[in-house]
Write a protein that holds these residues in place. Structure first.
Motif, short mmCIF file in Angstrom:
data_model
loop_
_atom_site.label_atom_id
_atom_site.label_comp_id
_atom_site.label_asym_id
_atom_site.label_seq_id
_atom_site.Cartn_x
_atom_site.Cartn_y
_atom_site.Cartn_z
N SER A 208 0.84 -1.20 0.00
CA SER A 208 0.00 0.00 0.00
C SER A 208 0.87 1.25 0.00
CB SER A 208 -0.94 0.00 1.20
OG SER A 208 -0.22 -0.13 2.40
N GLN A 209 2.02 1.20 0.68
CA GLN A 209 2.94 2.33 0.68
C GLN A 209 3.55 2.54 -0.71
OE1 GLN A 209 6.10 1.96 3.55
NE2 GLN A 209 6.62 4.14 3.44
N GLN A 210 3.87 1.46 -1.39
CA GLN A 210 4.41 1.58 -2.74
C GLN A 210 3.36 2.07 -3.72
OE1 GLN A 210 5.93 -2.43 -2.90
NE2 GLN A 210 8.06 -1.76 -2.60
N ASP A 211 2.10 1.68 -3.51
CA ASP A 211 1.01 2.20 -4.34
C ASP A 211 0.90 3.72 -4.20
OD1 ASP A 211 -0.20 0.18 -5.91
OD2 ASP A 211 -1.14 -0.66 -4.13
N LEU A 212 1.05 4.21 -2.97
CA LEU A 212 1.01 5.66 -2.74
C LEU A 212 2.19 6.34 -3.43
CD1 LEU A 212 -0.07 5.87 1.01
CD2 LEU A 212 -1.39 6.59 -1.00
N ALA A 213 3.37 5.73 -3.34
CA ALA A 213 4.55 6.28 -4.00
C ALA A 213 4.36 6.30 -5.50
CB ALA A 213 5.80 5.47 -3.62
N TYR A 214 3.75 5.24 -6.04
CA TYR A 214 3.49 5.17 -7.48
C TYR A 214 2.65 6.35 -7.95
CZ TYR A 214 1.56 3.57 -11.93
OH TYR A 214 1.17 3.50 -13.23
N GLN A 215 1.69 6.76 -7.14
CA GLN A 215 0.81 7.87 -7.53
C GLN A 215 1.58 9.19 -7.68
OE1 GLN A 215 -2.21 7.26 -8.54
NE2 GLN A 215 -1.86 5.12 -7.96
N ARG A 216 2.77 9.28 -7.07
CA ARG A 216 3.58 10.51 -7.16
C ARG A 216 4.38 10.58 -8.46
NH1 ARG A 216 7.21 11.29 -2.16
NH2 ARG A 216 7.63 13.22 -3.29
N ALA A 217 4.61 9.43 -9.09
CA ALA A 217 5.45 9.43 -10.31
C ALA A 217 5.07 8.30 -11.26
CB ALA A 217 6.92 9.30 -9.91
N PRO A 218 3.79 8.17 -11.59
CA PRO A 218 3.37 7.01 -12.41
C PRO A 218 4.03 6.97 -13.78
CG PRO A 218 1.59 8.62 -12.25
CD PRO A 218 2.66 9.06 -11.28
N HIS A 219 4.17 8.15 -14.44
CA HIS A 219 4.73 8.17 -15.79
C HIS A 219 6.20 7.76 -15.77
CE1 HIS A 219 5.02 12.01 -13.79
NE2 HIS A 219 6.04 12.34 -14.54
N LEU A 220 6.96 8.22 -14.78
CA LEU A 220 8.37 7.85 -14.71
C LEU A 220 8.54 6.36 -14.40
CD1 LEU A 220 10.16 10.82 -12.88
CD2 LEU A 220 9.78 10.46 -15.31
N ILE A 221 7.72 5.86 -13.50
CA ILE A 221 7.81 4.44 -13.14
C ILE A 221 7.43 3.57 -14.32
CG2 ILE A 221 6.84 2.64 -11.65
CD1 ILE A 221 6.48 4.98 -9.53
N ASP A 222 6.32 3.88 -14.96
CA ASP A 222 5.86 3.07 -16.09
C ASP A 222 6.88 3.06 -17.23
OD1 ASP A 222 3.51 2.59 -14.71
OD2 ASP A 222 2.33 4.06 -15.85
N LEU A 223 7.45 4.22 -17.54
CA LEU A 223 8.38 4.31 -18.65
C LEU A 223 9.74 3.69 -18.31
CD1 LEU A 223 7.46 7.86 -19.99
CD2 LEU A 223 6.92 5.65 -21.04
N LEU A 224 10.17 3.80 -17.05
CA LEU A 224 11.42 3.14 -16.66
C LEU A 224 11.27 1.63 -16.71
CD1 LEU A 224 14.32 3.11 -15.66
CD2 LEU A 224 13.46 3.46 -13.32
N LYS A 225 10.16 1.13 -16.22
CA LYS A 225 9.92 -0.33 -16.29
C LYS A 225 9.90 -0.80 -17.75
CE LYS A 225 7.36 -1.29 -12.01
NZ LYS A 225 7.98 -2.57 -11.64
N ALA A 226 9.29 -0.01 -18.63
CA ALA A 226 9.21 -0.39 -20.04
C ALA A 226 10.59 -0.37 -20.70
CB ALA A 226 8.26 0.55 -20.78
N ALA A 227 11.38 0.67 -20.42
CA ALA A 227 12.73 0.76 -21.00
C ALA A 227 13.61 -0.38 -20.50
CB ALA A 227 13.35 2.11 -20.66
N ASP A 228 13.51 -0.70 -19.21
CA ASP A 228 14.27 -1.81 -18.63
C ASP A 228 13.85 -3.12 -19.28
OD1 ASP A 228 16.16 -2.92 -16.87
OD2 ASP A 228 14.71 -3.10 -15.23
N CYS A 229 12.56 -3.28 -19.48
CA CYS A 229 12.02 -4.48 -20.13
C CYS A 229 12.58 -4.62 -21.55
CB CYS A 229 10.50 -4.40 -20.14
SG CYS A 229 9.67 -5.72 -21.04
#
Length: 198
Positions: free
Chosen positions: A115-136
């Motif tokens: 739940s804490q990581q979900d809250l953190a995700y809401q602060r930077a969803p675009h950066l997290i999603d795009l970093l995960k995609a680039a890493d993938c």
């Protein structure tokens, strides 16, 4: 493409490994291409590419190494000024924090977020999603095709044209390194794929 320094890595033997300099630099380049595709502004693009350049620098080994993202995020927070100075791009404080969040969550599958990581995700969803995609996308470096990119684990769509680019970046940089080029030289050679006039 932002290229990390050897000294950023927790284990010297990982500098030249499958999670070393070439991987982090290619992920930075792929992150920049995804940022352009998704319309990020220059500051967010810089934050994303910086996060990509350091995301695996605090690994202890080339296996799963749970928690390496969190360790890299802490390291980045402590060394952010030195990192951005070396990479040649300062980040606004808020974006530095978002980059650290993206680094810290890049290795955590979405379904495993607390739940804490979900809250953190809401602060930077675009950066997290795009970093995960680039890493993938840089998983083409792994020896078995079953370990290659699986977009079903992502929350964004990777454009079809980017898969062959990612594959060619791996092949060109790894072959150049095998042929005796330095890490930087191998990456410059691979980057010519995107700017052939260099």
């Amino acid at each position: 493409m932002l290229v990390p320094a050897d000294t950023w890595f927790a284990q010297p033997q990982l500098v030249d490994s499958i999670h070393g300099i070439r991987h982090n630099a290619r992920v930075s380049l792929l992150a920049g291409l995804l940022a352009r595709e998704y319309g990020l502004d220059p500051d967010h693009t810089a934050a994303l590419c910086t996060a990509a350049a350091v995301h695996d620098c605090r690994r202890r080994d080339d296996r799963d190494d749970p928690g390496h993202g969190r360790r890299a995020a802490l390291w980045f927070t402590r060394n952010q000024q030195a990192v951005t100075t070396m990479l040649g791009r300062e980040l606004p404080p808020g974006l530095s924090q978002q980059a650290a969040i993206a680094i810290g969550l890049h290795d955590v599958p979405y379904p495993d977020f607390t739940s804490q990581q979900d809250l953190a995700y809401q602060r930077a969803p675009h950066l997290i999603d795009l970093l995960k995609a680039a890493d993938c996308l840089d998983r083409y470096r792994l020896p078995l095709t079953r370990w290659w990119p699986d977009p079903s684990h992502l929350r964004i769509v990777i454009p079809a044209w980017l898969h062959p680019v990612a594959f060619d970046l791996v092949v060109r940089s790894e072959q150049a390194r095998l042929n005796g080029a330095t890490n930087h030289g191998a990456l410059i050679h691979a980057g010519q794929l995107l700017n052939p006039r260099q």
